[in-house]
Design a protein around this motif. Structure first.
Motif, PDB file in Angstrom:
ATOM      1  N   CYS A   1       0.884  -1.111  -0.151  1.00  0.00           N
ATOM      2  CA  CYS A   1      -0.002   0.022  -0.024  1.00  0.00           C
ATOM      3  C   CYS A   1       0.920   0.998  -0.001  1.00  0.00           C
ATOM      4  N   CYS A   2       1.892   1.245   0.640  1.00  0.00           N
ATOM      5  CA  CYS A   2       3.027   2.265   0.492  1.00  0.00           C
ATOM      6  C   CYS A   2       3.437   2.595  -0.828  1.00  0.00           C
ATOM      7  N   ARG A   3       3.337   1.914  -1.765  1.00  0.00           N
ATOM      8  CA  ARG A   3       3.733   2.400  -2.993  1.00  0.00           C
ATOM      9  C   ARG A   3       3.100   3.398  -3.542  1.00  0.00           C
ATOM     10  N   THR A   4       1.895   3.673  -3.203  1.00  0.00           N
ATOM     11  CA  THR A   4       0.965   4.851  -3.836  1.00  0.00           C
ATOM     12  C   THR A   4       0.277   5.637  -2.564  1.00  0.00           C
ATOM     13  N   VAL A   5       0.940   5.456  -1.588  1.00  0.00           N
ATOM     14  CA  VAL A   5       0.242   6.049  -0.241  1.00  0.00           C
ATOM     15  C   VAL A   5       0.191   7.629  -0.409  1.00  0.00           C
ATOM     16  N   VAL A   6      -1.142   8.196  -0.018  1.00  0.00           N
ATOM     17  CA  VAL A   6      -1.460   9.526  -0.268  1.00  0.00           C
ATOM     18  C   VAL A   6      -1.180  10.193   1.170  1.00  0.00           C
ATOM     19  N   THR A   7      -0.123  11.352   1.347  1.00  0.00           N
ATOM     20  CA  THR A   7      -0.033  11.854   2.453  1.00  0.00           C
ATOM     21  C   THR A   7      -0.154  13.205   2.598  1.00  0.00           C
ATOM     22  N   SER A   8      -0.758  13.940   1.504  1.00  0.00           N
ATOM     23  CA  SER A   8      -0.882  15.652   1.473  1.00  0.00           C
ATOM     24  C   SER A   8      -2.152  15.898   0.610  1.00  0.00           C
ATOM     25  N   SER A   9      -2.710  16.922   1.066  1.00  0.00           N
ATOM     26  CA  SER A   9      -3.756  17.687   0.010  1.00  0.00           C
ATOM     27  C   SER A   9      -3.320  17.606  -1.315  1.00  0.00           C
ATOM     28  N   GLU A  10      -2.046  17.940  -1.657  1.00  0.00           N
ATOM     29  CA  GLU A  10      -1.464  18.185  -3.097  1.00  0.00           C
ATOM     30  C   GLU A  10      -1.692  16.688  -3.747  1.00  0.00           C
ATOM     31  N   ASP A  11      -1.474  15.795  -2.971  1.00  0.00           N
ATOM     32  CA  ASP A  11      -1.607  14.260  -3.667  1.00  0.00           C
ATOM     33  C   ASP A  11      -2.876  13.877  -4.340  1.00  0.00           C
ATOM     34  N   VAL A  12      -3.930  14.483  -3.575  1.00  0.00           N
ATOM     35  CA  VAL A  12      -5.473  14.137  -4.178  1.00  0.00           C
ATOM     36  C   VAL A  12      -5.896  15.119  -5.007  1.00  0.00           C
ATOM     37  N   ILE A  13      -5.290  16.044  -5.371  1.00  0.00           N
ATOM     38  CA  ILE A  13      -5.825  16.735  -6.788  1.00  0.00           C
ATOM     39  C   ILE A  13      -5.878  16.238  -8.085  1.00  0.00           C
TER      40      ILE A  13
ATOM     41  N   ILE B   1     -27.856  24.693   0.866  1.00  0.00           N
ATOM     42  CA  ILE B   1     -26.884  24.371   1.619  1.00  0.00           C
ATOM     43  C   ILE B   1     -25.852  24.342   0.962  1.00  0.00           C
ATOM     44  N   GLY B   2     -24.579  24.614   1.306  1.00  0.00           N
ATOM     45  CA  GLY B   2     -23.244  24.689   0.821  1.00  0.00           C
ATOM     46  C   GLY B   2     -22.416  23.528   1.465  1.00  0.00           C
ATOM     47  N   VAL B   3     -21.580  22.957   0.643  1.00  0.00           N
ATOM     48  CA  VAL B   3     -20.540  22.133   0.721  1.00  0.00           C
ATOM     49  C   VAL B   3     -19.375  22.915   1.125  1.00  0.00           C
ATOM     50  N   THR B   4     -18.795  22.786   2.595  1.00  0.00           N
ATOM     51  CA  THR B   4     -17.643  23.605   2.825  1.00  0.00           C
ATOM     52  C   THR B   4     -16.513  22.981   2.410  1.00  0.00           C
ATOM     53  N   ALA B   5     -16.277  21.501   2.541  1.00  0.00           N
ATOM     54  CA  ALA B   5     -15.120  20.896   2.457  1.00  0.00           C
ATOM     55  C   ALA B   5     -15.339  19.349   2.538  1.00  0.00           C
ATOM     56  N   ILE B   6     -14.318  18.555   1.885  1.00  0.00           N
ATOM     57  CA  ILE B   6     -14.328  17.439   2.005  1.00  0.00           C
ATOM     58  C   ILE B   6     -12.992  16.792   2.573  1.00  0.00           C
ATOM     59  N   LEU B   7     -13.042  16.206   3.609  1.00  0.00           N
ATOM     60  CA  LEU B   7     -11.994  15.578   4.529  1.00  0.00           C
ATOM     61  C   LEU B   7     -11.543  14.079   4.303  1.00  0.00           C
ATOM     62  N   CYS B   8     -10.525  13.866   3.955  1.00  0.00           N
ATOM     63  CA  CYS B   8     -10.194  12.309   3.647  1.00  0.00           C
ATOM     64  C   CYS B   8      -8.983  12.189   4.496  1.00  0.00           C
ATOM     65  N   LEU B   9      -8.999  10.887   5.004  1.00  0.00           N
ATOM     66  CA  LEU B   9      -7.957  10.337   5.986  1.00  0.00           C
ATOM     67  C   LEU B   9      -6.425  10.129   5.174  1.00  0.00           C
ATOM     68  N   SER B  10      -5.623  10.704   5.983  1.00  0.00           N
ATOM     69  CA  SER B  10      -4.117  10.488   5.120  1.00  0.00           C
ATOM     70  C   SER B  10      -3.599   9.025   5.356  1.00  0.00           C
ATOM     71  N   GLY B  11      -2.427   8.777   4.798  1.00  0.00           N
ATOM     72  CA  GLY B  11      -1.815   7.624   4.718  1.00  0.00           C
ATOM     73  C   GLY B  11      -2.424   6.123   4.225  1.00  0.00           C
ATOM     74  N   LEU B  12      -3.283   6.541   3.162  1.00  0.00           N
ATOM     75  CA  LEU B  12      -4.056   5.232   2.217  1.00  0.00           C
ATOM     76  C   LEU B  12      -3.577   5.403   1.281  1.00  0.00           C
ATOM     77  N   PRO B  13      -3.539   4.283   0.397  1.00  0.00           N
ATOM     78  CA  PRO B  13      -3.182   4.061  -0.914  1.00  0.00           C
ATOM     79  C   PRO B  13      -4.016   4.939  -1.901  1.00  0.00           C
ATOM     80  N   ALA B  14      -3.541   5.191  -3.016  1.00  0.00           N
ATOM     81  CA  ALA B  14      -4.079   6.132  -3.795  1.00  0.00           C
ATOM     82  C   ALA B  14      -5.556   5.490  -4.290  1.00  0.00           C
ATOM     83  N   ASP B  15      -5.610   4.291  -4.763  1.00  0.00           N
ATOM     84  CA  ASP B  15      -7.009   3.796  -5.224  1.00  0.00           C
ATOM     85  C   ASP B  15      -8.158   3.926  -4.216  1.00  0.00           C
ATOM     86  N   LEU B  16      -7.700   3.500  -2.909  1.00  0.00           N
ATOM     87  CA  LEU B  16      -8.591   3.646  -1.715  1.00  0.00           C
ATOM     88  C   LEU B  16      -8.777   5.046  -1.635  1.00  0.00           C
TER      89      LEU B  16
END
Length: 490
Positions: free
Chosen positions: A238-250, A340-355
């Motif tokens: 899973c560490c091959r594609t792990v996402v750790t920052s908000s820039e990684d999810v763009i 109603i407005g969507v203010t943000a989406i939060l995602c847990l860090s330290g997960l592989p990219a596909d997940l």
């Protein structure tokens, strides 16, 4: 004349074994060889068992190896585990075997039979390995011997000894602390790991939930993701594609938006001046959801503590997954539009990219429902319905929304880590990216509770109606359609 000196009796030339499957068989002592190591087996001092295999040129220890069909072959107990892969991934030792007696008088504590002799537990055969028939027991003594282990629900070879799931002893705790301090600057993650992320003394990967090989070499240990309050870790796969920052999810968020606009057809790229979204995602309730509506939502990758703090203020429950991994934050605007407005989406860090991408697809569906005029916030959908639709979209995205896996690149990366799978076999110790993607879909399909039940109802309706007709029905009826097939009239 003096009588001749008394001579020590010689051991018998033959070994006589009795088994329930094949009756009686005699071996020359030098011919009673383990099929795995080809070394002799001493039934008086060594534990052994049998396995039924097809007769091939490789299985040449049997006197009937040239015949067609199957034959039973002897193994040392430990060699049997190595030969068929019945090894614990945590301690890399053979899985324990337990013999149960139907008659208490046959218990080994009341029996002095020699190992391997009729009635002795060491001679009994374990449960069959995958691809083999049930091996016979040492004697028809009313007992059964089985291999005991805890198994991962998806990765077949991911097994561990049951005692690793027991209470943490002082000795094990010291060993764990020594391992963690060697891996992470003298910080013992075991003392801070939540019970949801560990089984007994063993941590699990935050992505694929495989067991950490704690007692193996340090090169196989999992990698901490930096949550001081949970001690979460990820495996090397899973560490091959792990996402750790908000820039990684763009780029992942862009793929999700493309999927909503393309294959699903749920958003449009057209924006009117009056309908353009503001910085917090507020929109004109008289129109549908546009690409800009989703594009303007801030996407943040956060640790477990930050996600947990926001989760307490939102109804986001019902899944039996290890922990909540994403959340869609919204805010009511009591202005002219009363929307109603969507203010943000939060995602847990330290997960592989596909997940991570599938979590974003799930939360994007929540955002789409909140922003669409057919789903007023004053009349929210039942939790089972909304979460079922979100899980359906996440499942569809894992299947059709991601780029194809480059098997060559994945195998090259695995080779560079020194854990490349053997040719022609699936290696669960270092799963490929495609195998991990299959597991993420499997988690959605087999989840219990509100999420799992809702997904299965949504998937059934989607197979019959398609995504747009399904959402239209849900908008009107606030529930999934009834798809009971009427019985044929006789």
């Amino acid at each position: 004349r003096h009588p001749p000196p008394q001579q020590t009796p010689k051991p018998p030339r033959h070994i006589h074994t009795s088994r329930t499957l094949s009756g009686e068989r005699r071996y020359h002592r030098p011919c009673f060889l383990c099929l795995h190591c080809n070394a002799p087996i001493d039934p008086q001092t060594q534990s052994f068992c049998y396995a039924k295999l097809e007769n091939t040129a490789a299985n040449n220890n049997s006197e009937r190896s040239g015949e067609e069909g199957e034959d039973e072959h002897p193994f040392h107990r430990e060699c049997f585990a190595h030969h068929f892969g019945w090894m614990c991934v945590v301690c890399e030792k053979p899985l324990p075997m337990v013999t149960k007696f139907n008659n208490p008088t046959d218990d080994p504590s009341n029996n002095t039979a020699a190992p391997g002799a009729p009635g002795a537990a060491p001679g009994a055969a374990p449960t069959p390995a995958p691809g083999t028939s049930a091996p016979g027991t040492a004697a028809p003594s009313g007992k059964s011997t089985k291999v005991e282990f805890l198994k991962h629900p998806f990765f077949d070879k991911e097994r561990m000894c049951p005692h690793h799931a027991g209470p943490i002893t002082e000795q094990v705790s010291r060993h764990v602390q020594q391992q963690r301090s060697a891996d992470a600057a003298e910080r013992s993650s075991r003392n801070t790991t939540t019970s949801e992320e560990v089984i007994g003394e063993i941590r699990r990967c935050a992505g694929c939930h495989r067991f950490e090989p704690l007692f193996a070499s340090r090169a196989k240990h999992f990698i901490d993701v930096g949550d001081s309050d949970t001690g979460r870790c990820v495996c090397l796969a899973c560490c091959r594609t792990v996402v750790t920052s908000s820039e990684d999810v763009i780029p992942l968020w862009d793929k999700v938006i493309d999927f909503f606009e393309g294959p699903l057809g749920l958003i449009t790229s057209e924006d009117s001046l009056n309908g353009a979204s503001g910085v917090l995602g507020y929109r004109d309730p008289k129109r549908g959801v546009t690409r800009r509506d989703l594009k303007n939502i801030p996407i943040m990758v956060v640790g477990h503590e930050a996600l947990n703090d926001n989760m307490k203020q939102n109804a986001h429950f019902g899944s039996n997954q290890i922990m909540t991994r994403g959340i869609c934050l919204s805010e009511h605007c009591a202005g002219d539009h009363n929307s109603i407005g969507v203010t943000a989406i939060l995602c847990l860090s330290g997960l592989p990219a596909d997940l991570t991408a599938s979590i974003l697809a799930h939360e994007a569906t929540h955002a789409w429902i909140k922003l669409h005029p057919n789903f007023p916030f004053t009349d929210p959908l039942p939790l089972r319905v909304e979460e079922g639709i979100c899980q359906l979209v996440a499942h569809l995205f894992l299947h059709d929304g991601l780029d194809p896996i480059d098997d060559k690149a994945s195998s090259t990366h695995s080779s560079s880590t020194g854990t490349a799978p053997s040719e022609g076999a699936e290696d669960d110790s270092n799963p490929s990216d495609e195998r991990l993607r299959q597991y993420f879909r499997f988690c959605i399909e087999t989840d219990d509770g509100v999420y799992g039940e809702g997904f299965r109802l949504a998937a059934r309706a989607y197979a019959k109606l398609g995504i747009q007709e399904l959402l239209y029905h849900v908008a009107v009826h606030r529930d999934f359609p009834s798809l009971d097939i009427p019985q044929m009239k006789k």
